[in-house]
Design an enzyme around this catalytic site. Sequence first.
Site, PDB file in Angstrom:
ATOM      1  N   TYR A  89       0.834  -1.203   0.000  1.00 13.65           N
ATOM      2  CA  TYR A  89       0.000   0.000   0.000  1.00 13.65           C
ATOM      3  C   TYR A  89       0.867   1.251   0.000  1.00 13.65           C
ATOM      4  O   TYR A  89       0.622   2.208  -0.740  1.00 13.65           O
ATOM      5  CB  TYR A  89      -0.907   0.056   1.229  1.00 13.65           C
ATOM      6  CG  TYR A  89      -1.856  -1.103   1.401  1.00 13.65           C
ATOM      7  CD1 TYR A  89      -2.504  -1.675   0.323  1.00 13.65           C
ATOM      8  CD2 TYR A  89      -2.107  -1.611   2.668  1.00 13.65           C
ATOM      9  CE1 TYR A  89      -3.372  -2.736   0.498  1.00 13.65           C
ATOM     10  CE2 TYR A  89      -2.979  -2.667   2.857  1.00 13.65           C
ATOM     11  CZ  TYR A  89      -3.611  -3.237   1.767  1.00 13.65           C
ATOM     12  OH  TYR A  89      -4.467  -4.282   1.948  1.00 13.65           O
ATOM     13  N   GLY A 314     -11.652  -6.303   0.187  1.00 16.64           N
ATOM     14  CA  GLY A 314     -11.322  -5.451   1.327  1.00 16.64           C
ATOM     15  C   GLY A 314     -10.496  -4.272   0.865  1.00 16.64           C
ATOM     16  O   GLY A 314     -10.581  -3.839  -0.279  1.00 16.64           O
ATOM     17  N   GLU A 315      -9.710  -3.712   1.776  1.00 17.23           N
ATOM     18  CA  GLU A 315      -8.814  -2.578   1.509  1.00 17.23           C
ATOM     19  C   GLU A 315      -9.559  -1.262   1.326  1.00 17.23           C
ATOM     20  O   GLU A 315      -8.946  -0.207   1.273  1.00 17.23           O
ATOM     21  CB  GLU A 315      -7.945  -2.809   0.262  1.00 17.23           C
ATOM     22  CG  GLU A 315      -7.113  -4.070   0.279  1.00 17.23           C
ATOM     23  CD  GLU A 315      -6.281  -4.226  -0.990  1.00 17.23           C
ATOM     24  OE1 GLU A 315      -6.325  -3.338  -1.872  1.00 17.23           O
ATOM     25  OE2 GLU A 315      -5.573  -5.253  -1.102  1.00 17.23           O
ATOM     26  N   GLY A 316     -10.878  -1.296   1.175  1.00 14.24           N
ATOM     27  CA  GLY A 316     -11.643  -0.108   0.809  1.00 14.24           C
ATOM     28  C   GLY A 316     -11.959  -0.042  -0.664  1.00 14.24           C
ATOM     29  O   GLY A 316     -12.509   0.959  -1.141  1.00 14.24           O
TER      30      GLY A 316
END
Length: 347
Positions: A89, A314-316
């Site tokens: 990220y 996930g992760e947004g």
Amino acid sequence: MRETLDAIRPLDEEAMAAARARHDRLTKPAGSLGTLEELSIRLAGLAGTCPPPLPAPAAVAVFAGDHGVHAQGVSPWPQEVTVQMVANYLAGGAVINAFAREIGADVHVVDVGVATAIDDAPGLIQAKIRPGTADLATGPAMTLDEAQAAIETGIRVAGQLVGGGARILVAGDMGIANTTPAAALIAAFTGRDAGEVTGRGTGIDDHTHHHKIAVVRTALRRLPADAGPLRVLAEVGGLEHAAIAGFALGAAAHRVPLVLDGVNTVAGALAAAALHPGVTAALVAGHRSVEPGATAGLAHLGLEPLVDLRMRLGEGTGAVLALPIVSAAVRVLHDVATFDSAGVTEK
């Protein structure tokens, strides 16, 4: 936390009435935008003005933590993937980074409980409370003080991002094995059976899935019937779930919308709503995760997802994809002409 809870107020009914009246005067059939009209009216109530501010810029906070329950074999992925993905990220190489670049959102990673120490880096918020939770299958995942500290971390992050100019927030998550505590939280807050809300996470076989359900049930048996939300978080939650709960509370207190992603952010939102039901006014369901607990949790919160793309990353990521829809809903109240101003005859 107490100050934040006290700062959460009901939606502004006058602003919502003004938004409804404006929709009725715009050059379109009344109600023709369906869910988008309902969303824009609620965002007017959240902001206390009509039209509400355009929800931009956006800021994504990916809350990261490790989980002791990984020792129970509930995930095929090694635990070190958590810190490796955090590095990804921060280097800009993950799906959330690509999606965020597409719509112009900033990505921040919040280390609330990664088992490995992480060096300072641009985009990283150092907020480690402990290096991973304990195994929820054998005892409390964390102490009450640690759960509250994680909530307060999420509140602070929301304040920092709004103070930095963000006008809409996105909650993301990272933590190998975190769908197990998410399922436990969703079962606890909705009253549903573990078998209904425990999914396959990153992709597990039938045997592991049955074992995962059993682990969730074992953890839930420890919870007394009158357990409060903080106790539930401490017993069976994750540090990132507690932080997401605080992030939601902070968004509501600052009266900015928070877009939820998948099962982990929904679990955190359920905890926030248990702490203060008014938080739901600020929540937007970005997408429908294929994890069954996500749908169960959203139904409990009274939220309908904006998109359904069969995602479970996930992760947004799903939440970020929904951001243009949220913006478009608000843009209508800003830009669309009224029948009078456009010289269009009404029916």
